[in-house]
Design a protein around this motif. Sequence first.
Motif, PDB file in Angstrom:
ATOM      1  N   ARG A 104     -26.006   9.860  -5.667  1.00 44.71           N
ATOM      2  CA  ARG A 104     -26.211   9.887  -6.597  1.00 44.71           C
ATOM      3  C   ARG A 104     -25.009   9.798  -7.145  1.00 44.71           C
ATOM      4  NH1 ARG A 104     -31.032   7.729  -7.248  1.00 44.71           N
ATOM      5  NH2 ARG A 104     -33.079   9.099  -6.718  1.00 44.71           N
ATOM      6  N   VAL A 105     -24.054  10.255  -7.447  1.00 44.50           N
ATOM      7  CA  VAL A 105     -22.428  10.333  -7.661  1.00 44.50           C
ATOM      8  C   VAL A 105     -21.333  10.124  -7.112  1.00 44.50           C
ATOM      9  CG1 VAL A 105     -23.498  12.107  -9.959  1.00 44.50           C
ATOM     10  CG2 VAL A 105     -22.951  12.782  -7.694  1.00 44.50           C
ATOM     11  N   LEU A 106     -22.239   9.643  -5.956  1.00 47.50           N
ATOM     12  CA  LEU A 106     -20.819   8.514  -5.374  1.00 47.50           C
ATOM     13  C   LEU A 106     -19.551   8.483  -5.543  1.00 47.50           C
ATOM     14  CD1 LEU A 106     -19.718  10.828  -2.373  1.00 47.50           C
ATOM     15  CD2 LEU A 106     -20.446   8.103  -1.112  1.00 47.50           C
ATOM     16  N   PRO A 107     -19.743   7.294  -6.595  1.00 45.27           N
ATOM     17  CA  PRO A 107     -18.851   6.751  -6.971  1.00 45.27           C
ATOM     18  C   PRO A 107     -17.300   6.861  -7.943  1.00 45.27           C
ATOM     19  CG  PRO A 107     -20.229   4.855  -6.471  1.00 45.27           C
ATOM     20  CD  PRO A 107     -20.979   6.412  -6.393  1.00 45.27           C
ATOM     21  N   ILE A 115     -22.112   4.055  -0.524  1.00 45.40           N
ATOM     22  CA  ILE A 115     -20.815   4.162   0.259  1.00 45.40           C
ATOM     23  C   ILE A 115     -19.925   3.171   0.550  1.00 45.40           C
ATOM     24  CG2 ILE A 115     -20.357   5.119   2.908  1.00 45.40           C
ATOM     25  CD1 ILE A 115     -23.277   5.904   3.018  1.00 45.40           C
ATOM     26  N   ASP A 116     -20.692   2.457   0.261  1.00 48.49           N
ATOM     27  CA  ASP A 116     -19.743   1.242   0.694  1.00 48.49           C
ATOM     28  C   ASP A 116     -18.391   0.870  -0.755  1.00 48.49           C
ATOM     29  OD1 ASP A 116     -17.757  -1.442   1.716  1.00 48.49           O
ATOM     30  OD2 ASP A 116     -19.605  -2.411   0.705  1.00 48.49           O
ATOM     31  N   GLN A 117     -19.069   1.317  -1.641  1.00 47.99           N
ATOM     32  CA  GLN A 117     -18.837   1.056  -3.248  1.00 47.99           C
ATOM     33  C   GLN A 117     -17.933   2.575  -3.451  1.00 47.99           C
ATOM     34  OE1 GLN A 117     -21.772   1.208  -6.926  1.00 47.99           O
ATOM     35  NE2 GLN A 117     -19.882   1.451  -7.933  1.00 47.99           N
ATOM     36  N   ALA A 118     -17.944   3.648  -2.887  1.00 50.97           N
ATOM     37  CA  ALA A 118     -17.339   4.719  -2.589  1.00 50.97           C
ATOM     38  C   ALA A 118     -16.181   4.706  -2.062  1.00 50.97           C
ATOM     39  CB  ALA A 118     -17.522   6.157  -1.836  1.00 50.97           C
ATOM     40  N   LEU A 149     -13.286   2.348  -3.503  1.00 47.64           N
ATOM     41  CA  LEU A 149     -12.731   3.086  -4.507  1.00 47.64           C
ATOM     42  C   LEU A 149     -11.422   4.204  -4.262  1.00 47.64           C
ATOM     43  CD1 LEU A 149     -13.229   3.371  -7.337  1.00 47.64           C
ATOM     44  CD2 LEU A 149     -14.728   5.222  -7.502  1.00 47.64           C
ATOM     45  N   LEU A 150     -12.242   4.899  -2.947  1.00 44.70           N
ATOM     46  CA  LEU A 150     -11.121   5.864  -1.924  1.00 44.70           C
ATOM     47  C   LEU A 150      -9.911   5.120  -1.874  1.00 44.70           C
ATOM     48  CD1 LEU A 150     -13.222   7.731  -0.739  1.00 44.70           C
ATOM     49  CD2 LEU A 150     -11.951   8.829  -2.760  1.00 44.70           C
ATOM     50  N   ARG A 151     -10.143   3.290  -1.803  1.00 43.97           N
ATOM     51  CA  ARG A 151      -9.040   2.918  -1.353  1.00 43.97           C
ATOM     52  C   ARG A 151      -7.961   2.194  -2.344  1.00 43.97           C
ATOM     53  NH1 ARG A 151     -12.294   0.451   3.164  1.00 43.97           N
ATOM     54  NH2 ARG A 151     -13.515  -0.851   1.836  1.00 43.97           N
ATOM     55  N   ARG A 152      -8.846   1.918  -2.861  1.00 45.46           N
ATOM     56  CA  ARG A 152      -8.243   1.489  -4.250  1.00 45.46           C
ATOM     57  C   ARG A 152      -7.327   2.967  -4.722  1.00 45.46           C
ATOM     58  NH1 ARG A 152     -12.452  -0.845  -7.412  1.00 45.46           N
ATOM     59  NH2 ARG A 152     -11.882   0.570  -9.854  1.00 45.46           N
ATOM     60  N   LEU A 153      -7.730   4.102  -5.001  1.00 42.23           N
ATOM     61  CA  LEU A 153      -6.789   4.826  -5.507  1.00 42.23           C
ATOM     62  C   LEU A 153      -6.141   5.822  -4.378  1.00 42.23           C
ATOM     63  CD1 LEU A 153     -10.189   6.720  -7.578  1.00 42.23           C
ATOM     64  CD2 LEU A 153      -7.959   5.241  -8.432  1.00 42.23           C
ATOM     65  N   ARG A 154      -5.728   4.570  -2.979  1.00 39.32           N
ATOM     66  CA  ARG A 154      -5.101   5.641  -2.271  1.00 39.32           C
ATOM     67  C   ARG A 154      -5.434   6.752  -1.867  1.00 39.32           C
ATOM     68  NH1 ARG A 154      -0.777   1.794  -1.711  1.00 39.32           N
ATOM     69  NH2 ARG A 154      -0.728   0.403  -3.696  1.00 39.32           N
ATOM     70  N   VAL A 155      -6.741   7.050  -1.325  1.00 39.67           N
ATOM     71  CA  VAL A 155      -7.381   8.488  -1.158  1.00 39.67           C
ATOM     72  C   VAL A 155      -7.143   7.982   0.174  1.00 39.67           C
ATOM     73  CG1 VAL A 155      -8.455  10.428  -0.913  1.00 39.67           C
ATOM     74  CG2 VAL A 155      -7.735   9.232  -2.964  1.00 39.67           C
ATOM     75  N   PRO A 156      -7.129   8.610   1.836  1.00 37.59           N
ATOM     76  CA  PRO A 156      -8.060   7.914   3.566  1.00 37.59           C
ATOM     77  C   PRO A 156      -8.660   8.570   2.571  1.00 37.59           C
ATOM     78  CG  PRO A 156      -4.933   8.925   3.005  1.00 37.59           C
ATOM     79  CD  PRO A 156      -6.177   9.248   1.543  1.00 37.59           C
TER      80      PRO A 156
END
Length: 376
Positions: free
Chosen positions: A247-250, A295-298, A301-308
């Motif tokens: 529910r809070v993944l993003p 999961i796709d949204q998360a 977001l991780l890609r945009r924030l450069r978190v592998p």
Amino acid sequence: MRKMPALYGLPTARQIYRVTNIEDVAAEWAPGLRFLVKIATEDDVGTVARLIKSGLTGLSAAQAAGLEIGDIVLPIPDKDEVIVLYRESDLHHSLFLTNRCNSYCLMCSQPPTKQDDSWLVEEAIDIVRHIRVSPSVLGISGGEPLLLGAGLRKVLDCIEKFHPETHIEVLTNGRLFCNPRTVEVVLSNLTAQATWLVPLYGHADFVHDFVVQTPGAFEETLAGLLALREARKSVQLRVVLIEPTLRVLPELCGFVGRNLPFVREVALMGCEPIGFALANREQCEVDLAEWTGMIDQAGKLLRRLRVPFVLMNVPLCALPKALWKHAHRSISDWKNVYANECSSCEVKDKCAGLFAWHERGWKPATIRPITEGAVL
Ligand code: SF4
């Protein structure tokens, strides 16, 4: 843990042994180690007995069809059984250090107990000494290994001494690293190569503390993560995909990207349907295919924030194709199965599949074999 029948041909102690065969035992023998020789005939027992007479200590012999050369085992002679604690041919290896824990997670696969099990530290050290071929990665799990303090440090130092090329992965909730004394005992001058696998289940205390059923855990976990950063240790954050975290993944991924930039990687993990997860089914049983949007949204977001990030324990048919490259075959061999439907799937060899106990629990998603049309 595998337990199997075994017939012992010679007196055998209830201690750790490495399995070897009759042809190699003399060359492999080393003082201070114990060897269980896998035998087939009475003549083999005689051969081992002669080796003992000639001065080789720590030898025994057993017939056990399921044993493999290089296994590290604990014999139970009074029950004609043997337990395999470490299998050289497995892809994933780990040492279990304690069943005690200071959290009480909703989906815990290994529900904690209170009994003193500090003997597991010496057992782990004995296993490490007996491993024949250094594994590329060796996991440390529990319970909560940081509860062992100096005991954990002894195990880490022992792995480094006997298997300097092995990378260690310590699965810990990290909370006790909020205590400088624990940081000192475990991390000070630590040279073993280790990654610390720390779960974080929310971007705020009300989510994380609820999932781990422990007030104050969020603050302690963040303090522990900062202590790991201070010590320049590698950190993988772990998020188990159950309803409260999905529910809070993003928000959680945004929090990690903005506030914990030192994290090496985030692991988004399917829930193991066993232990407390079965008792807390309402929160833990999800069909991941219904959460692909989140999961796709998360992931974006991780890609945009450069978190592998990696996806673990999640079948490919539960994921949008764009996320397949992040999915790992992460379930340990001995508990990994596939559904009947998987036999016609064209990506089975790349897919994590299911936990063996999904039949008593649930499947992580509706299983839909991938056909040629879907792959292309
Ligand atoms: S059908 Fe089976 S093998 Fe294929 S992606 Fe789904 S779980 Fe994996």
